[in-house]
Design an enzyme around this catalytic site. Structure first.
Site, mmCIF file in Angstrom:
data_model
loop_
_atom_site.group_PDB
_atom_site.id
_atom_site.type_symbol
_atom_site.label_atom_id
_atom_site.label_comp_id
_atom_site.label_asym_id
_atom_site.label_seq_id
_atom_site.Cartn_x
_atom_site.Cartn_y
_atom_site.Cartn_z
ATOM 1 N N ASP A 37 0.846 -1.208 0.000
ATOM 2 C CA ASP A 37 0.000 0.000 0.000
ATOM 3 C C ASP A 37 0.871 1.244 0.000
ATOM 4 O O ASP A 37 1.706 1.411 0.899
ATOM 5 C CB ASP A 37 -0.865 0.035 1.267
ATOM 6 C CG ASP A 37 -2.021 -0.945 1.193
ATOM 7 O OD1 ASP A 37 -2.295 -1.613 2.206
ATOM 8 O OD2 ASP A 37 -2.640 -1.042 0.114
ATOM 9 N N GLY A 144 -7.332 3.703 3.004
ATOM 10 C CA GLY A 144 -6.493 4.607 3.793
ATOM 11 C C GLY A 144 -6.060 4.037 5.126
ATOM 12 O O GLY A 144 -4.994 4.363 5.633
ATOM 13 N N PHE A 145 -6.891 3.137 5.677
ATOM 14 C CA PHE A 145 -6.542 2.626 7.015
ATOM 15 C C PHE A 145 -6.881 1.140 7.137
ATOM 16 O O PHE A 145 -7.939 0.705 6.681
ATOM 17 C CB PHE A 145 -7.300 3.394 8.106
ATOM 18 C CG PHE A 145 -6.945 4.850 8.153
ATOM 19 C CD1 PHE A 145 -7.686 5.779 7.431
ATOM 20 C CD2 PHE A 145 -5.834 5.293 8.869
ATOM 21 C CE1 PHE A 145 -7.343 7.122 7.429
ATOM 22 C CE2 PHE A 145 -5.488 6.639 8.885
ATOM 23 C CZ PHE A 145 -6.240 7.562 8.160
ATOM 24 N N ASP A 178 -9.943 -6.114 -0.959
ATOM 25 C CA ASP A 178 -8.973 -5.427 -0.113
ATOM 26 C C ASP A 178 -9.699 -4.691 1.007
ATOM 27 O O ASP A 178 -10.507 -3.812 0.754
ATOM 28 C CB ASP A 178 -8.194 -4.424 -0.984
ATOM 29 C CG ASP A 178 -7.017 -3.816 -0.257
ATOM 30 O OD1 ASP A 178 -6.383 -2.903 -0.833
ATOM 31 O OD2 ASP A 178 -6.730 -4.234 0.887
ATOM 32 N N GLY A 179 -9.398 -5.121 2.260
ATOM 33 C CA GLY A 179 -10.038 -4.447 3.405
ATOM 34 C C GLY A 179 -10.931 -5.410 4.163
ATOM 35 O O GLY A 179 -11.895 -5.911 3.606
HETATM 36 C C1 DX5 Z 1 -6.324 0.069 3.290
HETATM 37 C C2 DX5 Z 1 -5.412 -0.867 2.538
HETATM 38 C C3 DX5 Z 1 -5.622 -2.320 2.909
HETATM 39 C C4 DX5 Z 1 -5.482 -2.573 4.402
HETATM 40 C C5 DX5 Z 1 -6.005 -3.962 4.724
HETATM 41 O O1 DX5 Z 1 -6.176 1.349 2.765
HETATM 42 O O2 DX5 Z 1 -5.630 -0.755 1.147
HETATM 43 O O3 DX5 Z 1 -4.707 -3.127 2.191
HETATM 44 O O4 DX5 Z 1 -4.153 -2.468 4.786
HETATM 45 O O5 DX5 Z 1 -6.013 -4.070 6.098
HETATM 46 P P1 DX5 Z 1 -7.209 -4.843 6.831
HETATM 47 O O6 DX5 Z 1 -7.208 -6.243 6.243
HETATM 48 O O7 DX5 Z 1 -6.821 -4.809 8.269
HETATM 49 O O8 DX5 Z 1 -8.462 -4.100 6.515
HETATM 50 ZN ZN ZN Z 2 -4.487 -2.033 -0.195
#
Ligand code: DX5
Ligand code: ZN
Length: 225
Positions: A37, A144-145, A178-179
């Site tokens: 990321d 973002g997080f 993703d997420g």
């Molecule tokens: C968020 C990222 C994700 C995140 C996934 O902005 O794109 O890749 O790091 O983390 P989790 O699986 O904890 O949601």
């Molecule tokens: Zn990501």
């Protein structure tokens, strides 16, 4: 339809103070990709990993790097990402006025081209770029997080995307999710058509569980699919 589900470990969720050890554990667990990321603090209010870390990773591991740019005007960085060792690259549809040009540039730089969609972005945007992509990065959360909760409508978005692509003869295009790709959510995500699972804090880097144990468990969750 892809018959092999891939696991992409979200390295931004790893123990930053022991990154090489984490990579060795991921290698031993046999994960397929490293999810990298990279954020600009503008498209999303956060930063992430960077190209120096990518170059260091390239020196110690052969696991292909699957990069996710949460950056405005990502065209500016595509060549530098491939130089730093990127093998897959998804850029946000919402982050550029010229998404087709960005995707073509990714392929010209010999990387697999992906378009990333924020939760509210319609899959209709794929219509005229379906020939330009190798995978779609469907955000299950707002980017973002790490550590956020799945937006429930995203499960339906996965199956809608699968049907949308298959109707166009694009069964080969992977759907990366993703997420919050968590132990609880993986079965319904795979059932809906996800083929690349980004493992973060709720999948691969879970507190009080080893990477090996988590990867093993993730594998059992989709074994039947
Ligand atoms: C968020 C990222 C994700 C995140 C996934 O902005 O794109 O890749 O790091 O983390 P989790 O699986 O904890 O949601
Ligand atoms: Zn990501």
């Amino acid at each position: 339809m892809n018959d092999k589900i891939k696991i992409s470990a979200s390295l931004a969720c790893a123990d930053m103070l022991n990154l090489e050890r984490e990579v060795r554990l991921l290698e031993r667990a046999g994960i397929d990709l490293l999810h990298i990321d990279i954020m600009d603090g503008i498209f999303v209010p956060n930063y992430g990993l960077n190209m120096d870390i990518m170059r260091a990773l390239k020196r110690i591991t052969d696991i292909p790097m699957e990069c996710h740019l949460m950056i405005h005007d990502p065209e500016r960085y595509i060549e530098r990402i491939t130089e730093a060792g990127g093998r897959y690259l998804s850029v946000h549809y919402e982050a550029t006025l010229h998404i087709q040009r960005a995707l073509a540039l990714i392929r010209r730089n010999n990387m697999k081209a992906g378009v990333a969609l924020n939760p509210a972005t319609s899959i209709e945007v794929l219509d005229y770029i379906a020939d330009d992509i190798d995978f779609v990065n469907l955000m299950m959360i707002n980017p973002g997080f790490a550590g956020q909760k799945l937006i429930p409508a995203m499960i339906r978005k996965i199956s809608d995307t699968r049907k949308y692509l298959d109707r166009r003869g694009k069964e080969h295009i992977d759907i990366l999710v993703d997420g919050n790709v968590s132990i609880d959510n993986i079965p319904s995500m795979v059932e809906a058509g996800a083929t690349i699972l980004v493992g973060g804090t709720s999948g691969i880097f879970r507190k009080n569980h080893s990477i090996e144990e988590s990867v093993e468990l993730v594998r059992t969750l989709y074994h039947g699919n």
